[in-house]
Design a protein around this motif. Structure first.
Motif, PDB file in Angstrom:
ATOM      1  N   UNK A   1      20.633  17.904   6.861  1.00  0.00           N
ATOM      2  CA  UNK A   1      19.276  18.861   5.766  1.00  0.00           C
ATOM      3  C   UNK A   1      17.544  19.073   6.920  1.00  0.00           C
ATOM      4  N   UNK A   2      17.230  19.936   6.782  1.00  0.00           N
ATOM      5  CA  UNK A   2      15.833  19.366   7.684  1.00  0.00           C
ATOM      6  C   UNK A   2      15.561  18.818   8.052  1.00  0.00           C
ATOM      7  N   UNK A   3      15.278  18.252   7.037  1.00  0.00           N
ATOM      8  CA  UNK A   3      14.655  16.601   6.947  1.00  0.00           C
ATOM      9  C   UNK A   3      15.441  15.814   7.511  1.00  0.00           C
ATOM     10  N   UNK A   4      16.599  15.049   7.805  1.00  0.00           N
ATOM     11  CA  UNK A   4      17.387  14.428   7.993  1.00  0.00           C
ATOM     12  C   UNK A   4      17.363  15.000  10.125  1.00  0.00           C
ATOM     13  N   UNK A   5      17.544  16.277  10.126  1.00  0.00           N
ATOM     14  CA  UNK A   5      17.172  16.949  11.740  1.00  0.00           C
ATOM     15  C   UNK A   5      16.201  16.438  12.136  1.00  0.00           C
TER      16      UNK A   5
END
Length: 394
Positions: free
Chosen positions: A2-6
């Motif tokens: 997801x965006x946060x992990x990326x």
């Protein structure tokens, strides 16, 4: 991912699924393309977060920056009147000051007669007097509000306990509403506080004419900034950005950077790191001659990286020299490559940054400085499309 992990992976120099995309969008862009009124976006924390989230989803960005502090829910209690003046929204506050919002730019606050808000005088300022940090011009330019609302006039702003819960209100709303998005919080650097206290020209002259006074004030501002970090940190933003726009070569020399910026920003970075949060700085313009000094403050990353002609950063060289130590966010010329370029030139500029920034991770695709208000939404949507196609690691 997801965006946060990326984004987290890129900031840690780990390999994400693709290069993340995250631009700081000028508030004027939101004003032009949102259904909410400018004053609501600017002064209502819930509307502000909703707007940031809406545009993050619209452009498929991986995160957004909270570049306005939280506001009290009853902020309208300090407001006397609202009216329209042509295409402007105008607020009149209880003290008579006026805030005017153009349709495509930041609000501007003046005295009732239209005069500039007063700043502190370097010849008479008292660093120990709490009133110094309530001068209207300083408050507006650091808090983006005409007043500190219900914070007592004699409050010690170096003490985290002096700040009401509403300071972190926007961040708390964003963290709860956007659990899979990278949410970053902004604080101003001590040097920025100094320049906003006196105004830019008087402050730059004071660095030359009154260094001991400037160091006394920078010490106090460092304690104010770290107090704010200690308020934000427990709510776990994914990163904290130190906005240090006036620390480039267009304002101060390398020697002055070493003297007036490094020791104070290092303490801010150390405080951010106490919470296990990455720290990065936003410094505009000509910084190619001081990337090494910026790295010495302990930063995890650098934002903007303006290329020529706006700045002096060559991304390939910066990545070769400091890419193992710092993550980089930006380097797309916000004027010549994003606002004025045709579609082909814009596309090529993005592909060039992906080609240079992608290897080994540590790069976030972004405009160098803020996305200008009148950059087309279609162009911003292209960033994530190109990152999907050309920014993948596998």
């Amino acid at each position: 991912m997801n965006s946060r992990q990326r984004v987290a992976a890129a900031m840690r120099h780990e390999i994400p699924d693709r290069v993340p995309v995250m631009c700081q969008v000028a508030l004027g862009h939101y004003f032009l393309h949102s259904e909410s009124a400018p004053a609501e976006i600017w002064f209502d924390s819930e509307v502000f977060v909703r707007t940031l989230s809406e545009f993050q989803q619209r452009y498929r960005f991986d995160g957004f920056l909270m570049n306005v502090p939280g506001r009290p829910p009853n902020w309208r209690n300090w407001l006397r009147e609202q009216r329209r003046d042509g295409d402007r929204q105008v607020l009149i506050w209880n003290d008579g000051s006026l805030t005017s919002f153009p349709p495509d730019d930041n609000g501007h606050t003046t005295l009732a007669d239209g005069g500039d808000l007063p700043r502190a005088d370097p010849a008479r300022v008292d660093p120990a007097d709490p009133a110094t940090y309530r001068v209207p011009g300083y408050v507006w330019n650091t808090w983006h509000a005409p007043t500190l609302f219900d914070v007592p006039a004699d409050a010690d702003l170096t003490n985290p306990a002096a700040y009401p819960d509403w300071l972190t209100r926007g961040l708390r709303i964003a963290r709860a509403a956007c659990p899979e998005v990278s949410v970053h919080m902004e604080v101003f650097s001590p040097l920025t506080h100094l320049l906003e206290l006196f105004g830019y020209q008087p402050a730059l002259l004071a660095l030359l004419d009154a260094p001991p006074l400037c160091h006394l004030l920078l010490e106090r501002f460092t304690r104010i900034v770290t107090a704010m970090v200690r308020c934000y940190g427990p709510h776990q933003p994914d990163a904290i950005l130190i906005s240090s726009a006036f620390a480039g070569a267009g304002f101060i020399s390398r020697e002055m950077y070493r003297d007036f910026v490094m020791p104070y920003e290092r303490r801010v970075v150390d405080t951010i790191h106490e919470f296990g949060i990455p720290a990065y700085t936003h410094t505009c313009g000509a910084i190619g001659d001081r990337l090494d000094l910026m790295a010495e403050t302990g930063l995890d990353g650098i934002d903007t990286l303006d290329p020529p002609p706006l700045g002096t950063v060559d991304l390939a060289r910066a990545k070769a020299e400091f890419g193992s130590q710092l993550f980089f966010k930006g380097n797309l010329d916000a004027v010549h490559e994003m606002l004025y370029a045709d579609d082909a030139d814009f596309r090529q500029a993005v592909l060039d940054r992906l080609r240079i920034g992608k290897p080994g991770s540590g790069y976030i695709l972004s405009s160098a400085c803020s996305v200008a208000p009148r950059v087309s939404p279609q162009r911003l949507m292209m960033l994530s499309q190109l990152a999907d196609e050309y920014g993948r690691y596998a």
